[in-house]
Design an enzyme around this catalytic site. Structure first.
Site, PDB file in Angstrom:
ATOM      1  N   GLY A  10     -17.734 -32.289   3.267  1.00 14.68           N
ATOM      2  CA  GLY A  10     -18.606 -31.234   3.773  1.00 14.68           C
ATOM      3  C   GLY A  10     -19.326 -31.643   5.038  1.00 14.68           C
ATOM      4  O   GLY A  10     -20.515 -31.371   5.212  1.00 14.68           O
ATOM      5  N   GLY A  14     -24.576 -29.148   8.803  1.00 14.38           N
ATOM      6  CA  GLY A  14     -25.675 -29.406   7.884  1.00 14.38           C
ATOM      7  C   GLY A  14     -25.865 -30.861   7.519  1.00 14.38           C
ATOM      8  O   GLY A  14     -25.768 -31.760   8.356  1.00 14.38           O
ATOM      9  N   ILE A  15     -26.145 -31.099   6.243  1.00 16.66           N
ATOM     10  CA  ILE A  15     -26.444 -32.444   5.768  1.00 16.66           C
ATOM     11  C   ILE A  15     -25.258 -33.380   5.970  1.00 16.66           C
ATOM     12  O   ILE A  15     -25.421 -34.520   6.397  1.00 16.66           O
ATOM     13  CB  ILE A  15     -26.858 -32.400   4.285  1.00 16.66           C
ATOM     14  CG1 ILE A  15     -28.219 -31.698   4.134  1.00 16.66           C
ATOM     15  CG2 ILE A  15     -26.917 -33.809   3.685  1.00 16.66           C
ATOM     16  CD1 ILE A  15     -28.626 -31.430   2.698  1.00 16.66           C
ATOM     17  N   GLY A  16     -24.060 -32.913   5.678  1.00 17.16           N
ATOM     18  CA  GLY A  16     -22.879 -33.763   5.813  1.00 17.16           C
ATOM     19  C   GLY A  16     -22.669 -34.236   7.233  1.00 17.16           C
ATOM     20  O   GLY A  16     -22.364 -35.408   7.472  1.00 17.16           O
ATOM     21  N   TYR A 153     -25.457 -22.980 -10.134  1.00 18.04           N
ATOM     22  CA  TYR A 153     -25.723 -24.055  -9.172  1.00 18.04           C
ATOM     23  C   TYR A 153     -26.509 -25.182  -9.843  1.00 18.04           C
ATOM     24  O   TYR A 153     -26.162 -26.360  -9.702  1.00 18.04           O
ATOM     25  CB  TYR A 153     -26.509 -23.482  -7.990  1.00 18.04           C
ATOM     26  CG  TYR A 153     -26.866 -24.491  -6.924  1.00 18.04           C
ATOM     27  CD1 TYR A 153     -25.931 -24.882  -5.975  1.00 18.04           C
ATOM     28  CD2 TYR A 153     -28.148 -25.039  -6.845  1.00 18.04           C
ATOM     29  CE1 TYR A 153     -26.249 -25.790  -4.979  1.00 18.04           C
ATOM     30  CE2 TYR A 153     -28.484 -25.948  -5.858  1.00 18.04           C
ATOM     31  CZ  TYR A 153     -27.528 -26.323  -4.919  1.00 18.04           C
ATOM     32  OH  TYR A 153     -27.853 -27.227  -3.936  1.00 18.04           O
TER      33      TYR A 153
END
Length: 243
Positions: A10, A14-16, A153
């Site tokens: 990912g 974003g975070i990845g 989730y």
């Protein structure tokens, strides 16, 4: 010395992407993946390669049977093994539990939890061969306490937390550390559905008074993979004191 190699799922945004940027700057060679945004992943790879490291890309749904094995076959053809695995890829789902369809449940389970199983299973043999390894699972505070209207989730993130603690015990004798970061509200595209008013209301609940930044998650990842090898089996909440 040959650079260590980190696999980050990912990583197109974003975070990845922030984790990949931080690790490339620290001298790690990278394998970065995403499910479908090949254009963004290629842009990221070009940026990271400018740091003088090797960066390989892979497109595919890692929750599907056989995809992780295909990825590791490609990695093996280069003569590499994975020293650091960052399980970051995932998707959110917001809605009433009773309205969650079978297809939605299976999709989020595959994306968020089955992919972690598949990648760990493929990465561990190389780590055992090398005599060391780091696995970091990017989780959520909702996996710790649960969230209304995010049951699916929350369930997958709770599964990741349990997997982290159990797998850490299994791998500790082999010098492989497994930890998770349970993120709070991080300012990424995943939270872009919030209106400005909703964001302000959310930030008012967080003692730190703001949302976290992707690079703050990335900084903690680097600390975990370069730091104390006695630290394993932990689910570390990065949430500004929220939960």
């Amino acid at each position: 010395m040959k650079n260590q190699t980190a696999l980050i799922t990912g990583a197109s945004r974003g975070i990845g992407r922030a984790i990949a940027a931080r690790l490339s700057a620290a001298g790690y060679d990278l394998v970065i993946t995403c499910r479908e945004r090949e254009d963004l992943l290629k842009q990221a790879a070009d940026e990271f390669s400018s740091h003088g490291i090797h960066c390989r890309t892979f497109i595919g749904d890692l929750g599907e049977q056989g995809t992780a094995a295909r990825l590791f076959d490609e990695i093996g053809e280069t003569g590499r093994t994975i020293d650091v695995l960052i399980n970051n890829a995932g998707q959110s789902h917001i809605g009433l539990f009773q309205d969650t369809t079978w297809e939605e449940w299976q999709s989020i389970l595959s994306s968020n939890l089955t992919s972690v199983y598949a990648l760990c299973k493929e990465a561990i043999p190389g780590m055992l061969w090398n005599g060391h390894g780091k696995i970091i699972n990017i989780s959520s505070v909702w996996g710790v306490c649960g969230a209304s209207c995010e049951v699916a989730y929350s369930a997958t993130k709770g599964g990741i937390n349990a997997l982290t603690r159990a797998l850490a015990k299994e791998l500790a004798p082999s010098n492989i550390q497994v930890n998770a970061i349970a993120c709070g509200a991080i300012d990424t595209e995943m939270n872009s559905f919030l209106s400005e008013e909703e964001k302000e209301s959310l930030m008012a609940e967080i003692p730190a008074g703001r949302m976290g930044q992707p690079d703050e998650v990335a900084a903690l990842v680097l600390q975990l993979i370069t730091g104390n090898e006695y630290l394993t089996g932990q689910v570390i909440q990065l949430d500004g004191g929220w939960i």
